[in-house]
Design a protein around this motif. Structure first.
Motif, short mmCIF file in Angstrom:
data_model
loop_
_atom_site.label_atom_id
_atom_site.label_comp_id
_atom_site.label_asym_id
_atom_site.label_seq_id
_atom_site.Cartn_x
_atom_site.Cartn_y
_atom_site.Cartn_z
N THR A 40 14.70 -8.36 -12.57
CA THR A 40 14.56 -7.09 -11.88
C THR A 40 13.61 -7.51 -10.40
N GLU A 41 14.05 -7.83 -9.38
CA GLU A 41 13.27 -8.01 -8.29
C GLU A 41 13.07 -6.74 -7.81
N SER A 42 11.43 -6.51 -7.74
CA SER A 42 11.02 -4.99 -7.69
C SER A 42 11.67 -4.21 -6.74
N VAL A 43 11.79 -4.65 -5.44
CA VAL A 43 12.20 -3.91 -4.41
C VAL A 43 13.40 -4.25 -3.55
N THR A 44 14.07 -5.24 -4.08
CA THR A 44 15.43 -5.67 -3.59
C THR A 44 16.68 -5.35 -4.31
N ALA A 45 16.61 -6.21 -5.53
CA ALA A 45 17.74 -6.41 -6.29
C ALA A 45 17.77 -6.35 -7.70
N PHE A 46 18.94 -6.82 -8.32
CA PHE A 46 19.15 -7.13 -9.78
C PHE A 46 19.68 -8.43 -9.79
N ASP A 47 18.91 -9.60 -10.50
CA ASP A 47 19.27 -10.87 -10.30
C ASP A 47 19.85 -11.59 -11.65
N THR A 48 20.81 -12.39 -11.68
CA THR A 48 21.33 -13.31 -12.77
C THR A 48 20.81 -14.63 -12.51
N PHE A 49 20.56 -15.39 -13.39
CA PHE A 49 20.30 -16.95 -13.32
C PHE A 49 20.83 -17.47 -14.78
N LYS A 50 21.16 -19.00 -14.73
CA LYS A 50 21.57 -19.77 -15.70
C LYS A 50 20.40 -20.76 -15.94
N ILE A 51 20.19 -21.13 -17.07
CA ILE A 51 19.06 -22.30 -17.33
C ILE A 51 19.99 -23.15 -18.12
N SER A 52 20.18 -24.49 -17.46
CA SER A 52 20.82 -25.58 -18.29
C SER A 52 19.72 -26.69 -18.49
N ASP A 53 19.38 -26.65 -20.14
CA ASP A 53 18.42 -27.82 -20.39
C ASP A 53 18.49 -27.73 -21.69
N ARG A 54 18.30 -29.21 -22.37
CA ARG A 54 18.73 -29.39 -23.55
C ARG A 54 17.75 -28.65 -24.53
N ARG A 55 16.54 -28.32 -23.91
CA ARG A 55 15.39 -27.34 -24.86
C ARG A 55 15.99 -26.18 -24.96
N THR A 56 16.53 -25.64 -24.14
CA THR A 56 17.06 -24.25 -24.13
C THR A 56 18.31 -23.89 -24.43
N ASP A 57 19.28 -24.92 -24.41
CA ASP A 57 20.87 -24.72 -24.58
C ASP A 57 21.23 -24.30 -25.98
N PRO A 58 20.31 -24.67 -26.90
CA PRO A 58 20.87 -23.95 -28.40
C PRO A 58 20.76 -22.48 -28.41
N ALA A 59 19.86 -21.81 -27.52
CA ALA A 59 19.88 -20.49 -27.53
C ALA A 59 21.16 -19.72 -27.16
N GLU A 60 22.19 -20.45 -26.54
CA GLU A 60 23.44 -20.10 -26.36
C GLU A 60 24.17 -19.50 -27.46
N LYS A 61 23.73 -20.18 -28.54
CA LYS A 61 24.50 -19.75 -29.77
C LYS A 61 24.25 -18.61 -30.36
N VAL A 62 23.09 -17.97 -29.91
CA VAL A 62 22.58 -16.61 -30.25
C VAL A 62 23.30 -15.64 -29.44
N LYS A 63 24.06 -14.65 -30.24
CA LYS A 63 24.53 -13.69 -29.64
C LYS A 63 24.16 -12.17 -30.21
N LEU A 64 23.43 -11.19 -29.23
CA LEU A 64 23.35 -10.08 -29.59
C LEU A 64 24.11 -8.92 -29.17
N SER A 65 24.40 -7.85 -29.93
CA SER A 65 24.99 -6.68 -29.60
C SER A 65 24.12 -5.69 -28.64
N GLU A 66 22.68 -5.85 -28.84
CA GLU A 66 22.01 -4.81 -27.95
C GLU A 66 20.52 -5.62 -28.07
#
Length: 451
Positions: free
Chosen positions: A414-440
């Motif tokens: 949440t950019e405080s005064v302008t927008a709602f933003d989305t990003f992608k991180i592509s890194d061998r250290r964080t890529d395993p997190a993509e296997k974790v799926k939450l419903s909430e």
């Protein structure tokens, strides 16, 4: 400040104002931004309609929907495709700061501003007036395109933030309400405000929500204050870890570890203070198995330029604690390694865990310091592994990321005064997190990703 139930229901019945919907993502306005190579800015959805001119605050997630709080109300986004998020509804309901969470088809909104009544058409009113209202509002969002205001619960000192603690039976959810800054002239918010209020919400009858307990956390008064640190007079934020039956409370001058085995009767099991470097204990995040917790210090209240060379690396930072035998042991501080301009508001703020088994990694907002992805697997030697940072706002003004969270493979901010933003991180250290799926996901109610 309490109002007859009949009048409260009347106020709720006419409260909802749904704004423009269908706003699509725009190309990210990243001219001049610096970032690490592993971060890609996917999309940016600008504020529109009744929320324009407000301040974006916290984020909650359910399925493929993101719910974003704003001082002017809240918005709902479809994030099924994070590269093309789409606003599907927004509700005009002013009331600082509209901290937000979702659970079981209900949305909870914190009002930390004294208002004329509990409706969404209320106006600011002095807290010295006995009939003023502030507290928690409850919406039915089973149809996210048409949120419906269903209930309100008044709390004595308002609701700055709140934390959900589900009842084991799943029939109800408890809300730990955080508030602070009492004053002798406020009829319902008298010093010392050494407690938290606990609201119980029956999920099948949210209109029956009510305060059921107000446990005192600081019978000795808490941190007395110092030249640089706030006196404890309430809590700013609480993060629960229900699987381990613990919670971490950031309470102005104190960091607290709570036993929440009995959700309606939390008990303090450890407490720490940092008179030398911490000004305002603001928030907390556990690691994946609840054996560590980091506390954020909001030096300057979010409006100060606290990331320059003069302030240094240990103030306005994040403190890392190991938890052993239910005791907190300080290990180190983490702060972004880039000095910001003297006019850029920047300080440690809201973030969330990136769930990678065997590692402790989180993404965290730093207002105009952008956001940082950092690894605290070695508690004594945290290190940054990714970042995104825009140049200073011109002319100089408040802005930057309030909350930056990881959810189902995407970083949302949440950019405080302008927008709602989305990003992608592509890194061998964080890529395993993509296997974790939450419903909430409510970030202040942390799931146990592994035991």
């Amino acid at each position: 400040m309490r109002r007859p139930r009949r009048l409260v229901r009347l106020a709720l019945a006419v409260a909802l104002v749904t704004g423009l919907a269908g706003t699509a993502a725009a190309a990210p306005p990243d001219t001049g931004a610096s970032k690490s190579d592993n971060i890609t800015h996917l999309a940016s959805v600008p504020m529109t309609g009744p929320l324009t001119g407000g301040v974006n605050t916290d984020i909650a997630f359910a399925g493929t929907k993101a719910y974003v709080g704003n001082y002017a109300g809240f918005a709902v986004y479809d994030v099924a495709d994070p590269a093309e998020p789409r606003m599907i509804s927004q509700v005009s309901c002013p009331g600082s700061q509209n901290d937000i969470s979702v659970y079981g088809g209900l949305l909870f909104l914190s009002t930390d501003q004294s208002r004329s009544d509990s409706s969404c058409q209320s106006v600011p009113q002095s807290p010295t007036i006995k009939g003023s209202w502030e507290g928690i509002k409850i919406f039915d969002v089973r149809d996210p395109a048409n949120p419906r205001y269903v209930a309100a619960v008044e709390t004595k000192c308002g609701s700055h933030t709140h934390t959900l603690v589900p009842e084991p039976s799943k029939r109800s959810v408890y809300i730990y309400n955080s508030s602070y800054f009492p004053h002798a002239t406020y009829p319902d918010c008298q010093p010392p405000n050494d407690r938290i209020d606990i609201v119980k919400v029956p999920l099948r009858n949210p209109a029956g929500a009510a305060v059921v307990a107000s446990p005192v956390l600081f019978p000795d008064g808490g941190f007395p204050g110092s030249e640089t640190g706030y006196e404890t007079s309430g809590c700013h934020d609480i993060t629960a870890f229900p699987a381990r039956r613990i919670a971490a409370a950031a309470c102005m001058g104190d960091g607290v570890l709570l036993d929440i085995s009995r959700p309606a009767a939390p008990r303090v099991i450890d407490r720490v203070q940092d008179a030398e470097n911490f000004s305002f204990w603001h928030g907390a995040t556990f690691n994946g198995d609840g054996t560590k917790v980091v506390f954020m210090d909001e030096l300057g209240g979010g409006g100060g330029a606290e990331c320059n060379e003069a302030v240094g690396p240990d103030k306005g930072a994040t403190a890392i604690f190991d938890i052993k035998h239910r005791k907190l042991t300080f290990r180190s501080y983490y702060k972004i390694p880039r000095h910001q301009a003297e006019q850029e508001n920047c300080v440690s703020h809201n973030g969330s865990l990136i769930p990678v088994r065997g590692r402790d990694i989180m993404v965290q907002a730093w207002y105009q310091g952008g956001f940082s992805v950092w690894d605290f697997t070695d508690s004594a030697h945290p290190k940054e592994i990714g970042y995104f940072d825009r140049p200073p706002r011109r002319p100089a003004s408040f802005g930057g990321y309030w909350s930056v969270y990881y959810y189902n493979g995407t970083i949302y901010g949440t950019e405080s005064v302008t927008a709602f933003d989305t990003f992608k991180i592509s890194d061998r250290r964080t890529d395993p997190a993509e296997k974790v799926k939450l419903s909430e996901l409510n970030v202040q109610t942390q799931p146990a990703f592994w035991g």
